[in-house]
Design a protein around this motif. Structure first.
Motif, short mmCIF file in Angstrom:
data_model
loop_
_atom_site.label_atom_id
_atom_site.label_comp_id
_atom_site.label_asym_id
_atom_site.label_seq_id
_atom_site.Cartn_x
_atom_site.Cartn_y
_atom_site.Cartn_z
N PHE A 128 0.61 -1.01 0.13
CA PHE A 128 0.23 0.16 -0.40
C PHE A 128 0.35 1.18 -0.09
O PHE A 128 0.77 2.13 -0.86
CB PHE A 128 -0.92 0.02 1.21
N LEU A 129 2.17 0.92 0.43
CA LEU A 129 2.67 2.71 1.22
C LEU A 129 3.61 2.75 -0.29
O LEU A 129 3.58 3.86 -0.86
CB LEU A 129 3.58 2.29 2.26
N LYS A 130 3.93 1.73 -1.16
CA LYS A 130 5.21 2.11 -2.03
C LYS A 130 3.70 2.35 -3.61
O LYS A 130 4.20 2.94 -4.13
CB LYS A 130 5.76 0.61 -2.41
N LYS A 131 2.39 1.32 -4.05
CA LYS A 131 2.46 0.80 -4.90
C LYS A 131 0.88 2.46 -4.90
O LYS A 131 1.13 3.09 -5.46
CB LYS A 131 1.74 -0.08 -4.93
N GLN A 132 0.50 2.60 -3.96
CA GLN A 132 -0.43 3.81 -3.53
C GLN A 132 -0.28 5.06 -4.05
O GLN A 132 -0.74 6.07 -4.36
CB GLN A 132 -1.87 2.73 -2.50
N HIS A 133 0.75 4.88 -2.60
CA HIS A 133 1.42 6.15 -2.23
C HIS A 133 2.89 6.43 -3.25
O HIS A 133 3.77 7.75 -2.69
CB HIS A 133 1.67 6.68 -0.91
N GLY A 134 3.33 5.52 -3.59
CA GLY A 134 4.40 6.16 -4.34
C GLY A 134 5.89 6.09 -3.28
O GLY A 134 7.31 6.86 -4.27
N GLU A 252 -7.11 -3.52 -6.61
CA GLU A 252 -6.90 -3.52 -7.76
C GLU A 252 -7.81 -3.55 -9.23
O GLU A 252 -8.66 -2.80 -9.72
CB GLU A 252 -5.87 -4.93 -8.56
N LYS A 253 -9.17 -4.04 -8.21
CA LYS A 253 -10.55 -3.73 -9.30
C LYS A 253 -11.39 -2.37 -8.80
O LYS A 253 -12.63 -2.64 -9.79
CB LYS A 253 -11.33 -4.84 -9.20
N ASN A 254 -10.65 -1.78 -7.60
CA ASN A 254 -11.09 -0.72 -7.90
C ASN A 254 -9.86 0.47 -7.57
O ASN A 254 -9.42 0.79 -6.46
CB ASN A 254 -12.12 -0.62 -6.13
N PRO A 255 -9.32 0.39 -9.09
CA PRO A 255 -8.47 1.78 -8.67
C PRO A 255 -8.91 3.58 -7.89
O PRO A 255 -9.95 3.11 -8.32
CB PRO A 255 -7.84 1.92 -9.99
N LEU A 256 -8.26 3.99 -8.04
CA LEU A 256 -7.67 5.05 -7.98
C LEU A 256 -8.55 6.38 -9.46
O LEU A 256 -8.35 5.93 -10.59
CB LEU A 256 -6.72 6.41 -7.18
N PRO A 257 -8.88 7.53 -9.34
CA PRO A 257 -9.64 7.77 -10.16
C PRO A 257 -8.85 8.31 -10.30
O PRO A 257 -8.93 8.57 -12.03
CB PRO A 257 -10.72 9.16 -9.16
N GLU A 264 -3.56 2.95 -13.69
CA GLU A 264 -3.97 2.71 -12.60
C GLU A 264 -3.33 2.80 -11.41
O GLU A 264 -2.37 1.64 -11.93
CB GLU A 264 -5.04 1.77 -12.97
N VAL A 265 -4.26 2.82 -10.90
CA VAL A 265 -3.23 2.86 -9.16
C VAL A 265 -4.41 2.52 -8.17
O VAL A 265 -5.80 2.80 -8.08
CB VAL A 265 -2.34 4.17 -8.46
N PRO A 266 -3.72 0.32 -7.73
CA PRO A 266 -4.87 0.69 -7.46
C PRO A 266 -4.80 0.97 -5.86
O PRO A 266 -4.25 1.16 -4.72
CB PRO A 266 -4.10 -0.97 -6.13
N ASN A 267 -6.19 0.87 -5.26
CA ASN A 267 -7.27 1.58 -4.39
C ASN A 267 -6.92 0.60 -2.51
O ASN A 267 -7.86 0.22 -2.13
CB ASN A 267 -7.75 2.00 -4.50
N TYR A 268 -5.83 0.05 -2.23
CA TYR A 268 -5.79 -0.67 -1.54
C TYR A 268 -6.16 0.42 0.13
O TYR A 268 -6.94 -0.70 0.66
CB TYR A 268 -4.12 -0.88 -0.90
N GLY A 269 -6.14 0.92 -0.03
CA GLY A 269 -5.94 2.19 0.84
C GLY A 269 -7.86 1.55 1.67
O GLY A 269 -8.14 1.29 2.43
N ARG A 270 -8.77 2.11 0.39
CA ARG A 270 -10.24 2.27 1.28
C ARG A 270 -10.67 0.63 1.52
O ARG A 270 -11.59 0.02 1.82
CB ARG A 270 -11.02 2.47 -0.83
N ILE A 271 -9.53 -0.19 0.57
CA ILE A 271 -10.14 -1.87 1.05
C ILE A 271 -9.61 -2.12 2.15
O ILE A 271 -10.30 -3.03 2.85
CB ILE A 271 -9.69 -3.18 -0.12
N GLN A 272 -8.49 -2.05 2.71
CA GLN A 272 -7.99 -2.31 4.05
C GLN A 272 -8.69 -1.85 5.09
O GLN A 272 -9.04 -2.23 5.89
CB GLN A 272 -6.72 -1.65 3.78
N GLY A 273 -9.16 -0.73 4.99
CA GLY A 273 -9.79 0.02 5.90
C GLY A 273 -10.93 -0.02 5.72
O GLY A 273 -11.87 -0.56 7.12
N ILE A 274 -11.55 -0.63 5.01
CA ILE A 274 -13.28 -1.48 5.46
C ILE A 274 -13.46 -2.82 5.56
O ILE A 274 -14.38 -3.10 6.90
CB ILE A 274 -13.88 -1.46 3.59
#
Length: 330
Positions: A128-134, A252-257, A264-274
């Protein structure tokens, strides 16, 4: 895990079980912390296989330690009771399952939720830190280290606190606090804020886990204190084994806008939070409806009503229900 937990809990004084439960469980976090630092230090030069060779060292230390340790008095008593029993061991196990089947199911479901909580909040977080936030691999390693420091502190603190507040109430407090820290854990974009979120999230997650060894030991049927916690723990691990894969796939199926470098950037944060929010709620419900036997004396028996053929000498015995509550450590 089940055998180590049983050995520790049967050896320790009743009033110190809570804090040592936290210390025992956070050996997991210490190992993860050391592994993260070794990964950062040696993998770039020696490769990932070096970690497996290094892992033989604690395994060897465990062998040496167990050679010098003695069996507990409680185990010796249970062993003698088993020898004196007129029933085969498999019949004893069947009798235990008939009497305590609901407790076995409860412990397994609780451990499934707790393992979802642990793996769901840890395994994918570096990615999450590497792929979503770079962030860099070095920063991801720092995030793992900070999270494990929070885990170690939380496990020991809340394990000790459970001697005052009770096992279930302490886990419930950790679950409520963990829900509150989910936004800090996934929403910030600044690295230092995410580090704070990782610290407090693992403080709560592993704070709840610090109570697990003693809690499972105290609700275990007498004579099954190694089998019951260990089996429930590993069945829970089995059920939760897909946690990180589930988070990765859904992320990966729900990437960032927005796109990054045209991808596309995977939205790991939202899935982890839910997921973690739902699991915290499940843990909260489970501990509210569960049982507690804090301060139980291990190895005390009394006969059941149907104990007419000296089977009461074996594990047809039930535990004394009036065991006193332990006082907190002074």
């Amino acid at each position: 895990w089940g055998l180590g937990n049983s050995l520790a809990m049967e050896t320790l004084p009743i009033e110190s079980r809570g804090i040592f439960s936290g210390i025992l469980q956070q050996g997991y976090a210490v190992g993860s912390l050391v592994a993260a630092m070794l990964y950062f230090a040696i993998v770039p030069s020696l490769g990932w296989r070096a970690l497996y060779w290094i892992s033989t060292i604690p395994a060897f230390i465990t062998i040496v330690l167990t050679y010098f340790l003695k069996e507990t008095d409680v185990w010796k008593q249970d062993r003698q009771v088993q020898k004196d029993s007129t029933k085969h061991y498999y019949q004893i196990v069947i009798d235990m399952l008939k009497r305590h089947w609901l407790r076995c199911i409860y412990a397994t479901v609780l451990m499934a939720a707790m393992n979802f909580l642990s793996h769901g909040s840890q395994d994918l977080y570096p990615t999450f830190l590497k792929k979503q936030h770079g962030f860099t691999p070095k920063q991801a390693t720092i995030g793992t280290v900070v999270g494990n420091i929070g885990a170690i502190i939380g496990g020991m603190f809340f394990g000790y606190t459970s001697e005052y507040l009770g096992r279930r109430r302490t886990i419930a407090i950790c679950a409520l606090c963990g829900i509150c820290f989910i936004p800090l854990w996934i929403l910030p974009s600044k690295f230092d804020q995410l580090l704070a979120g990782a610290f407090f999230m693992q403080l709560c997650v592993q704070g709840a886990w610090g109570v697990v060894p003693v809690y499972l030991s105290e609700i275990s049927p007498e004579g099954f204190r190694a089998t019951f916690p260990g089996l429930a723990y590993q069945l829970g691990n089995l059920i939760s084994a897909s946690a990180s894969q589930m988070e990765a796939t859904l992320g990966e199926k729900n990437p960032l806008p927005e796109l990054r470098d045209g991808e596309e950037v995977p939205n790991y944060g939202r899935i982890q939070g839910i997921l973690i929010g739902v699991i915290f709620c499940c843990v909260l419900v489970l501990v509210v409806v569960g049982r507690e036997e804090r301060g139980k004396h291990f190895g005390q028996f009394e006969k059941t009503k149907d104990d007419d053929d000296k089977v009461g000498q074996g594990f047809m015995l039930t535990q004394v229900a009036s065991a006193p509550i332990a006082r907190p450590m002074q």
